[in-house]
Design an enzyme around this catalytic site. Sequence first.
Site, PDB file in Angstrom:
ATOM      1  N   HIS A  58       0.843  -1.205   0.000  1.00 34.36           N
ATOM      2  CA  HIS A  58       0.000   0.000   0.000  1.00 34.36           C
ATOM      3  C   HIS A  58       0.871   1.246   0.000  1.00 34.36           C
ATOM      4  O   HIS A  58       2.080   1.157   0.158  1.00 34.36           O
ATOM      5  CB  HIS A  58      -1.013  -0.014   1.147  1.00 34.36           C
ATOM      6  CG  HIS A  58      -0.438   0.075   2.544  1.00 34.36           C
ATOM      7  ND1 HIS A  58       0.376  -0.908   3.069  1.00 34.36           N
ATOM      8  CD2 HIS A  58      -0.570   1.022   3.507  1.00 34.36           C
ATOM      9  CE1 HIS A  58       0.705  -0.566   4.306  1.00 34.36           C
ATOM     10  NE2 HIS A  58       0.162   0.591   4.598  1.00 34.36           N
ATOM     11  N   ASP A  62       5.698   4.897   5.121  1.00 30.11           N
ATOM     12  CA  ASP A  62       6.582   3.977   5.843  1.00 30.11           C
ATOM     13  C   ASP A  62       6.665   2.616   5.141  1.00 30.11           C
ATOM     14  O   ASP A  62       7.347   1.710   5.607  1.00 30.11           O
ATOM     15  CB  ASP A  62       6.154   3.826   7.311  1.00 30.11           C
ATOM     16  CG  ASP A  62       4.773   3.227   7.492  1.00 30.11           C
ATOM     17  OD1 ASP A  62       3.854   3.613   6.739  1.00 30.11           O
ATOM     18  OD2 ASP A  62       4.605   2.364   8.380  1.00 30.11           O
ATOM     19  N   HIS A  63       5.997   2.490   3.988  1.00 29.90           N
ATOM     20  CA  HIS A  63       6.086   1.266   3.168  1.00 29.90           C
ATOM     21  C   HIS A  63       6.690   1.531   1.786  1.00 29.90           C
ATOM     22  O   HIS A  63       7.091   0.608   1.097  1.00 29.90           O
ATOM     23  CB  HIS A  63       4.689   0.631   3.009  1.00 29.90           C
ATOM     24  CG  HIS A  63       4.128   0.178   4.317  1.00 29.90           C
ATOM     25  ND1 HIS A  63       4.042  -1.149   4.666  1.00 29.90           N
ATOM     26  CD2 HIS A  63       3.665   0.875   5.370  1.00 29.90           C
ATOM     27  CE1 HIS A  63       3.542  -1.233   5.896  1.00 29.90           C
ATOM     28  NE2 HIS A  63       3.298  -0.023   6.347  1.00 29.90           N
ATOM     29  N   HIS A 116      -7.626  -0.805   5.425  1.00 27.85           N
ATOM     30  CA  HIS A 116      -6.579   0.081   5.984  1.00 27.85           C
ATOM     31  C   HIS A 116      -6.341   1.225   5.010  1.00 27.85           C
ATOM     32  O   HIS A 116      -6.314   2.388   5.399  1.00 27.85           O
ATOM     33  CB  HIS A 116      -5.304  -0.735   6.218  1.00 27.85           C
ATOM     34  CG  HIS A 116      -4.144   0.067   6.712  1.00 27.85           C
ATOM     35  ND1 HIS A 116      -4.107   0.640   7.970  1.00 27.85           N
ATOM     36  CD2 HIS A 116      -2.970   0.408   6.120  1.00 27.85           C
ATOM     37  CE1 HIS A 116      -2.950   1.291   8.113  1.00 27.85           C
ATOM     38  NE2 HIS A 116      -2.252   1.166   7.009  1.00 27.85           N
ATOM     39  N   ASP A 133      -0.232  -3.851   6.183  1.00 32.73           N
ATOM     40  CA  ASP A 133      -0.884  -3.369   7.410  1.00 32.73           C
ATOM     41  C   ASP A 133      -2.344  -3.812   7.487  1.00 32.73           C
ATOM     42  O   ASP A 133      -3.163  -3.158   8.138  1.00 32.73           O
ATOM     43  CB  ASP A 133      -0.837  -1.832   7.469  1.00 32.73           C
ATOM     44  CG  ASP A 133       0.554  -1.305   7.759  1.00 32.73           C
ATOM     45  OD1 ASP A 133       1.471  -2.119   7.989  1.00 32.73           O
ATOM     46  OD2 ASP A 133       0.714  -0.071   7.768  1.00 32.73           O
TER      47      ASP A 133
HETATM   48 ZN   LIG Z   1      -0.159   1.625   6.540  1.00 31.24          ZN
END
Ligand SMILES: [Zn+2]
Length: 258
Positions: A58, A62-63, A116, A133
Amino acid sequence: MQSKQLEIHAIPAYGDNYIWLLTAGGTACAVVDPGDEEPVLEELEKRGLDLRYILLTHHHPDHTGGVDALLEKYDASVFGPDDKRIRCPQQICAEGDLVSLPELGVAFRTIEVPAHTSSHIAFYGANVLFCGDTLFSIGCGRLFEGSAAEMQSSLDRLAALPGETLVYCAHEYTQSNCAFALAVEPGNAVLQCRAAEVDRLRAADKMTLPVTLAAELAANPFLRTRKPAVIEAARNIDPAASPGAGVMSIIRAWKDHF
Ligand SMILES: [Zn+2]
């Protein structure tokens, strides 16, 4: 496609993120959700690896935050969800699409799991699940762009995978998730054992992942929204909570303020 000797290593980032590194004996490798390039570059150099593939579940920074810097250094193919917020050149993965990583001898099937985020996907193959997540050990992601009903349906899809599936979540949240889950289902003996194991692992500074899907089904309240004890806990808050999505809505909101 049969897996070669697929190995999965954790690259910790941002305190509680895991960037998963996939290798199979050669120099070719893949990473899942590289939110930060620094620890990835360090690990690739240390191991003498050539980054060939980047998988994104996604769009959250932070990904994805490390992707551009990694692409400056490596000629890697990026696979991710159809989402304009992911700006790097990438191959779009929709429901059922196969992501083939031939040098690693593995292919992953795309599973759409919105809630999410609206475009969140998971990758499943070689008995391994990368769920970003959406599913955490003993927890699930926050509902930023979807309803409790969508999360219920996304988790139902993951729950239908084989029990021996190894679940690789993107965060080390298990210990705090256990504290919440014990408030929901204090009498769950499997959960009590998992919580004790997690306490031991964290005290030794070890990670709590991966975990089998079967173990999650027995202890994760967000995968147990149709079980009597979890329904009862939700109905202590809202007596009208319906099994499944209704219970999901109550316990997800409860967790947000736990
Ligand atoms: Zn996330």
